[in-house]
Write an enzyme that holds these catalytic residues in place. Structure first.
Site, mmCIF file in Angstrom:
data_model
loop_
_atom_site.group_PDB
_atom_site.id
_atom_site.type_symbol
_atom_site.label_atom_id
_atom_site.label_comp_id
_atom_site.label_asym_id
_atom_site.label_seq_id
_atom_site.Cartn_x
_atom_site.Cartn_y
_atom_site.Cartn_z
ATOM 1 N N GLY A 91 0.821 -1.193 0.000
ATOM 2 C CA GLY A 91 0.000 0.000 0.000
ATOM 3 C C GLY A 91 0.861 1.252 0.000
ATOM 4 O O GLY A 91 2.036 1.207 0.364
ATOM 5 N N SER A 92 0.286 2.363 -0.417
ATOM 6 C CA SER A 92 0.982 3.644 -0.304
ATOM 7 C C SER A 92 0.771 4.180 1.109
ATOM 8 O O SER A 92 -0.038 3.660 1.870
ATOM 9 C CB SER A 92 0.439 4.617 -1.346
ATOM 10 O OG SER A 92 0.724 4.135 -2.642
ATOM 11 N N GLY A 93 1.525 5.227 1.438
ATOM 12 C CA GLY A 93 1.409 5.804 2.782
ATOM 13 C C GLY A 93 2.574 5.452 3.687
ATOM 14 O O GLY A 93 2.594 5.849 4.846
ATOM 15 N N HIS A 94 3.552 4.681 3.139
ATOM 16 C CA HIS A 94 4.709 4.261 3.945
ATOM 17 C C HIS A 94 6.009 4.917 3.473
ATOM 18 O O HIS A 94 7.089 4.456 3.799
ATOM 19 C CB HIS A 94 4.882 2.747 3.869
ATOM 20 C CG HIS A 94 3.664 1.976 4.236
ATOM 21 N ND1 HIS A 94 3.076 2.103 5.461
ATOM 22 C CD2 HIS A 94 2.912 1.091 3.541
ATOM 23 C CE1 HIS A 94 2.011 1.312 5.505
ATOM 24 N NE2 HIS A 94 1.883 0.701 4.340
ATOM 25 N N ASP A 114 -1.703 -8.545 0.927
ATOM 26 C CA ASP A 114 -0.463 -8.581 0.137
ATOM 27 C C ASP A 114 -0.104 -10.014 -0.242
ATOM 28 O O ASP A 114 0.276 -10.297 -1.376
ATOM 29 C CB ASP A 114 0.684 -7.940 0.917
ATOM 30 C CG ASP A 114 0.459 -6.457 1.137
ATOM 31 O OD1 ASP A 114 -0.328 -6.126 2.041
ATOM 32 O OD2 ASP A 114 1.030 -5.642 0.391
ATOM 33 N N HIS A 151 -0.156 0.461 9.494
ATOM 34 C CA HIS A 151 -1.296 0.973 8.740
ATOM 35 C C HIS A 151 -2.258 1.766 9.600
ATOM 36 O O HIS A 151 -3.439 1.877 9.295
ATOM 37 C CB HIS A 151 -2.078 -0.174 8.094
ATOM 38 C CG HIS A 151 -1.242 -0.982 7.193
ATOM 39 N ND1 HIS A 151 -0.601 -2.119 7.610
ATOM 40 C CD2 HIS A 151 -0.912 -0.799 5.898
ATOM 41 C CE1 HIS A 151 0.078 -2.621 6.603
ATOM 42 N NE2 HIS A 151 -0.087 -1.850 5.561
#
Lengths: 213, 333
Positions: B53-56, B109, B219
């Site tokens: 996911g994005s955001g990391h 994932d 997350h």
């Protein structure tokens, strides 16, 4: 009634997409409590893509429609819900073969095959606090009602009630699968977002058949 | 919510456009949301693919380049990418020696990478192996749950395996190495605040000013327990104790200590935490020989930190020290 043809199945998916859009915030806030706050947005994105796809490339028969739906969900949803719901529709597609209208027994069998595929993909059991906790009881209620000679509309109505009860029963459960499982005991006391979107899927099927009758 | 946005729905796509312009050494396939080395595929080298996911950020695209990853797939915020993306990325970086998928252990994932490996096998003759990274000791009962999460140790795995891939090692050797580094690593994280997913617009969980979450993932999901805010020294203890209880780190040639910021915690505080953590480790007979301090695996705007410890030996130490040229880690080149 004859059952669900390609129009009836399309109606099911459009009703489900509208229902997901309507409940998007609820799904997201349920997910925020025990997950990562994206279930509403992901399902909304996926079902909007499914509805767009049905309009852009209308499938010829039920198998094509179900396969297209599964592929679009796998491509557009991501996370856990994409593979799980995607697998459900892909397995349904394999189960219906070349039939142009799905009679009650065929539809029930296909739905069971789809849910079995989802269970295998998610390696989940009843009581894990997942979408299967809504779908499992729904399948049993559907089969029982059809076995009693009820028409598909009434049987799906019973299935929808069973899915709702199954969804409600996830609240006290301690999650054993998915991100909610990281919370351990703290996941108890929250309704499962996946079971919630799954109950909406069964309710949408009941409504689609009722409207088509 | 106060963020630099146009429309939350366009955040990932627009961020990738910026990344593309900022980094000419990378290529971005915007349609499939794949970021890869401009010189991919590197002939004869095993391709390394990760993503999530994005955001990391800087994970995951910040670790693409010589000495580390060949490509990553970007998902929506905190949402796994999809199999088509991963299968396409696998094709892009296959230099004839196969492709290793380095998968962070999250249900979505793992499922999506599984399906991608099936797709890649069906469509091409690329050999794919996958290693799942799961280092987070906050998750207990892992036999009955989704298992331990992949967190900070992934940076050690990706760096060390990346260096070994540059040496021309085979796919199965690299997969074994990845499993060894993962087995050698443990992590534990905490949050001072929640984070705000842009599509939701408000914090994922409510955390009062005088409380913290211990045992968080990456997350913004709530942690294992909530405790009163405490001095940094005590928080360091809450992170180090479960890590040392889970594995003996006293042998070997010392450890790599990675103190990670979750997004909104300044480096000033992270170095303070490193000081506290290093003191605790030394007292326990664990010898830090390499360190990494900074925000490398973030959770959007969450304040907090995590600690990851990796047991090193002579070989792992040399691979960690080998040259790397990515936007997130860069040395020796």
């Amino acid at each position: 009634m004859a059952g669900l043809d390609v129009d009836g199945l399309g109606r099911w998916l459009r009703i489900y997409a509208a229902s997901v859009a309507e409940h998007q915030e609820e799904l997201t806030s349920l997910d925020a409590a025990i997950g990562d706050a994206d279930h509403g947005a992901n399902m909304h994105r996926g079902m909007a893509a499914v509805v767009d796809g049905l309009a852009a490339t209308p499938p010829a028969d039920p198998a094509a429609l179900l396969k297209q739906t599964g592929m679009v969900l796998i491509r557009s949803v991501g996370g856990t819900s994409g593979p799980l719901y995607g697998t459900l529709f892909l397995r349904m597609a394999s189960a219906v073969g070349g039939e142009t209208a799905l009679g009650p027994e065929t539809f029930a069998k296909a739905l069971r095959a789809g849910v079995e595929g989802l269970v295998a993909r998610g390696k989940t059991e009843l009581g894990d606090k997942t979408l299967y906790d809504a779908l499992g009881p729904a399948l049993d209620a559907l089969d029982a009602s059809l076995g009693d000679g009820e028409p598909l509309a009434a049987a799906l109505h019973a299935a929808s009630r069973a899915a709702d009860s199954g969804r409600d029963a996830t609240t006290p459960m301690v999650a054993r699968k998915g991100r909610a499982s990281y919370l351990g005991e703290r996941s108890a006391g929250h309704q499962d977002p996946g079971a919630t979107s799954a109950a909406l899927l069964v309710a949408a099927a009941a409504q689609a058949v009722a409207e088509g009758a | 919510m106060k963020k630099l946005l146009n429309d939350p729905a366009d955040l990932v796509a627009e961020s990738l456009r910026g990344l593309d312009r900022a980094h000419p050494e990378l290529r971005v396939d915007h349609e499939n949301r794949i970021i890869y080395r401009a010189d991919a595929p590197v002939s004869g080298k095993v391709g390394l693919l990760s993503g999530g996911g994005s955001g990391h950020e800087p994970a995951h695209a910040g670790f693409i380049g010589p000495g580390m990853l060949d490509a990553v797939c970007a998902g929506e915020v905190f949402t796994s990418p999809v199999p088509d993306q991963m299968a396409e990325a696998t094709k892009k970086i296959d230099g004839g020696a196969g492709v290793l998928h380095l998968v962070w252990n999250y249900t979505g994932d793992v499922m999506n990478f599984d399906m991608a490996a099936e797709l890649a096998a069906a469509e091409t003759d690329t050999t794919v192996e996958a290693v799942v990274m799961n280092d987070d000791v906050a998750v207990e009962d892992s036999l009955f749950t989704a298992g331990r999460r992949g967190t900070g140790a992934a940076i050690a795995v990706e760096k060390i395996v990346g260096a070994a891939a540059e040496q021309g090692r085979s796919l199965s050797e690299l997969a074994d190495l990845a499993r060894r580094v993962n087995d050698n690593s443990r992590s534990m994280g905490m949050a001072l605040t929640s984070c705000t997913v842009p599509a939701k617009g408000s914090p994922t969980f409510d955390l009062p000013d005088d409380e913290i979450e211990i045992g968080i993932g990456i997350h913004g999901e709530p942690g294992r327990r909530r405790v009163p805010l405490a001095p940094a020294r005590e928080i360091a203890q809450m992170l180090v104790d479960p890590v040392l209880a889970d594995r003996d780190f006293t042998g070997g040639d010392g450890v790599l200590v990675f103190v990670n910021g979750t997004g909104a915690t300044p480096l000033l505080e992270l170095y303070l935490m490193y000081g506290e953590i290093a003191a605790l480790l030394e007292k326990a007979g664990v010898v830090p020989v390499r360190t990494l301090v900074g925000p490398y695996v973030t959770s959007l705007d969450m304040a907090g930190c995590s600690v990851s410890i990796t047991q090193l030996d002579d070989e792992l130490l040399r691979l960690w020290d080998a040259p790397v040229a990515t936007s997130g880690l860069r040395w020796g080149m």
